[in-house]
Design a protein around this motif. Structure first.
Motif, PDB file in Angstrom:
ATOM      1  N   LEU A 184       4.306 -13.945 -15.929  1.00  0.00           N
ATOM      2  CA  LEU A 184       4.963 -13.741 -17.218  1.00  0.00           C
ATOM      3  C   LEU A 184       6.453 -13.544 -16.996  1.00  0.00           C
ATOM      4  N   PRO A 185       7.275 -13.864 -17.988  1.00  0.00           N
ATOM      5  CA  PRO A 185       8.703 -13.564 -17.873  1.00  0.00           C
ATOM      6  C   PRO A 185       8.935 -12.049 -17.795  1.00  0.00           C
ATOM      7  N   PRO A 186      10.020 -11.619 -17.170  1.00  0.00           N
ATOM      8  CA  PRO A 186      10.293 -10.192 -16.998  1.00  0.00           C
ATOM      9  C   PRO A 186      10.273  -9.381 -18.289  1.00  0.00           C
TER      10      PRO A 186
ATOM     11  N   ASN B  97       0.841  -1.185   0.000  1.00  0.00           N
ATOM     12  CA  ASN B  97       0.000   0.000   0.000  1.00  0.00           C
ATOM     13  C   ASN B  97       0.887   1.250   0.000  1.00  0.00           C
ATOM     14  N   PRO B  98       0.796   2.074  -1.055  1.00  0.00           N
ATOM     15  CA  PRO B  98       1.652   3.266  -1.099  1.00  0.00           C
ATOM     16  C   PRO B  98       1.216   4.348  -0.106  1.00  0.00           C
ATOM     17  N   ASP B  99       0.037   4.204   0.467  1.00  0.00           N
ATOM     18  CA  ASP B  99      -0.474   5.182   1.421  1.00  0.00           C
ATOM     19  C   ASP B  99      -0.703   4.501   2.768  1.00  0.00           C
ATOM     20  N   PRO B 100       0.376   4.198   3.506  1.00  0.00           N
ATOM     21  CA  PRO B 100       0.202   3.516   4.795  1.00  0.00           C
ATOM     22  C   PRO B 100      -0.763   4.270   5.701  1.00  0.00           C
ATOM     23  N   GLY B 101      -1.574   3.510   6.372  1.00  0.00           N
ATOM     24  CA  GLY B 101      -2.545   4.107   7.276  1.00  0.00           C
ATOM     25  C   GLY B 101      -3.871   4.409   6.610  1.00  0.00           C
ATOM     26  N   LYS B 102      -3.894   4.426   5.274  1.00  0.00           N
ATOM     27  CA  LYS B 102      -5.155   4.645   4.557  1.00  0.00           C
ATOM     28  C   LYS B 102      -5.664   3.305   4.060  1.00  0.00           C
ATOM     29  N   ARG B 103      -6.902   3.041   4.367  1.00  0.00           N
ATOM     30  CA  ARG B 103      -7.502   1.789   3.908  1.00  0.00           C
ATOM     31  C   ARG B 103      -8.150   2.000   2.546  1.00  0.00           C
ATOM     32  N   GLY B 104      -8.344   0.912   1.842  1.00  0.00           N
ATOM     33  CA  GLY B 104      -9.112   0.972   0.606  1.00  0.00           C
ATOM     34  C   GLY B 104      -8.289   1.158  -0.649  1.00  0.00           C
ATOM     35  N   ASP B 105      -6.992   1.444  -0.540  1.00  0.00           N
ATOM     36  CA  ASP B 105      -6.184   1.578  -1.746  1.00  0.00           C
ATOM     37  C   ASP B 105      -5.044   0.573  -1.706  1.00  0.00           C
ATOM     38  N   THR B 106      -5.396  -0.658  -1.733  1.00  0.00           N
ATOM     39  CA  THR B 106      -4.378  -1.698  -1.703  1.00  0.00           C
ATOM     40  C   THR B 106      -4.406  -2.501  -3.002  1.00  0.00           C
ATOM     41  N   ILE B 107      -4.599  -1.814  -4.104  1.00  0.00           N
ATOM     42  CA  ILE B 107      -4.645  -2.476  -5.402  1.00  0.00           C
ATOM     43  C   ILE B 107      -3.249  -2.518  -5.995  1.00  0.00           C
ATOM     44  N   SER B 108      -2.930  -3.663  -6.541  1.00  0.00           N
ATOM     45  CA  SER B 108      -1.712  -3.855  -7.299  1.00  0.00           C
ATOM     46  C   SER B 108      -2.129  -4.567  -8.584  1.00  0.00           C
ATOM     47  N   TYR B 109      -1.213  -4.718  -9.494  1.00  0.00           N
ATOM     48  CA  TYR B 109      -1.514  -5.404 -10.747  1.00  0.00           C
ATOM     49  C   TYR B 109      -0.569  -6.581 -10.906  1.00  0.00           C
ATOM     50  N   GLN B 110      -1.109  -7.674 -11.428  1.00  0.00           N
ATOM     51  CA  GLN B 110      -0.292  -8.833 -11.723  1.00  0.00           C
ATOM     52  C   GLN B 110      -0.154  -8.974 -13.230  1.00  0.00           C
ATOM     53  N   PHE B 111       0.969  -9.533 -13.633  1.00  0.00           N
ATOM     54  CA  PHE B 111       1.279  -9.782 -15.030  1.00  0.00           C
ATOM     55  C   PHE B 111       1.422 -11.295 -15.155  1.00  0.00           C
ATOM     56  N   LEU B 112       0.349 -11.950 -15.575  1.00  0.00           N
ATOM     57  CA  LEU B 112       0.301 -13.403 -15.488  1.00  0.00           C
ATOM     58  C   LEU B 112       0.209 -14.074 -16.851  1.00  0.00           C
ATOM     59  N   TRP B 113       0.922 -15.168 -16.989  1.00  0.00           N
ATOM     60  CA  TRP B 113       0.773 -16.025 -18.157  1.00  0.00           C
ATOM     61  C   TRP B 113      -0.499 -16.849 -18.000  1.00  0.00           C
TER      62      TRP B 113
END
Length: 193
Positions: A126-128, A102-118
């Motif tokens: 996926l490979p780098p 979470n780039p905003d520690p202490g703030k809830r609700g913004d814990t989205i990340s993205y995956q790059f999947l095969w």
């Protein structure tokens, strides 16, 4: 109106020609994916093959071939005039997930990340170099929302007050994924917004 089909999933549908005929509209897919299409000679249907990395389909609506878990994986970028939210329709080229980064520690609700999947069901990454290829295709775009293949889970909107933009989250996620695979000196790490 048009239909945009992406990837080897087209062969599962076996209906691109039906969609085109029923809705009286063209169906777009990448040229590399056309090997999966059947019934190419249907006179009442229109199949348009996308060959260029970027193709404007309508004013403000562009298809971008990013690659990923198959060579023809593409996204749709929407930046029509008079629209407040530039949007990226990612299908399964990238996949939004909950994250502890979470780039905003202490703030809830913004814990989205993205995956790059095969493989999304098997969580095979996926490979780098493929991750970098996707990032480079997305880097020139402006977007404040992403819509994914599973609406309630993968639709993400940039919120006021976030310390990182959605685009920055995609880059951060790419770097996290590549580092987790053990490639700490990959060229993705010199990438910036």
């Amino acid at each position: 109106m048009f239909v945009l089909l992406t990837g080897k999933h087209v062969h599962d549908l076996r209906t691109w020609a039906d969609w085109s005929s029923t809705f009286n509209c063209p169906v777009y897919m990448t040229e590399v994916d056309s090997v999966w299409a059947n019934r190419k000679d249907t006179p009442s249907a229109t199949l348009k093959l996308l060959k260029e990395p970027s193709t404007e389909l309508l004013p403000g609506l562009t298809s971008l071939i990013c690659g990923g878990h198959f060579p023809g994986s593409q996204v749709l970028h929407s930046l029509p005039p008079n629209t407040p939210i530039p949007t990226l329709f990612v299908a399964d080229t990238i996949f939004a997930v909950q994250s502890s980064h979470n780039p905003d520690p202490g703030k809830r609700g913004d814990t989205i990340s993205y995956q790059f999947l095969w493989s999304i069901p098997n969580f095979i990454p996926l490979p780098p170099d493929e991750v970098l290829k996707i990032w480079k295709a997305l880097k020139p775009l402006e977007f404040k929302a992403t819509y994914g293949v599973m609406a309630k889970i993968t639709n993400v909107f940039e919120r006021p007050g976030q310390s990182l933009s959605l685009k920055a989250r995609v880059l951060q996620s790419a770097k996290i994924a590549v580092k987790a695979m053990g490639y700490s000196d990959h060229s993705i790490f010199v990438e910036q917004l």
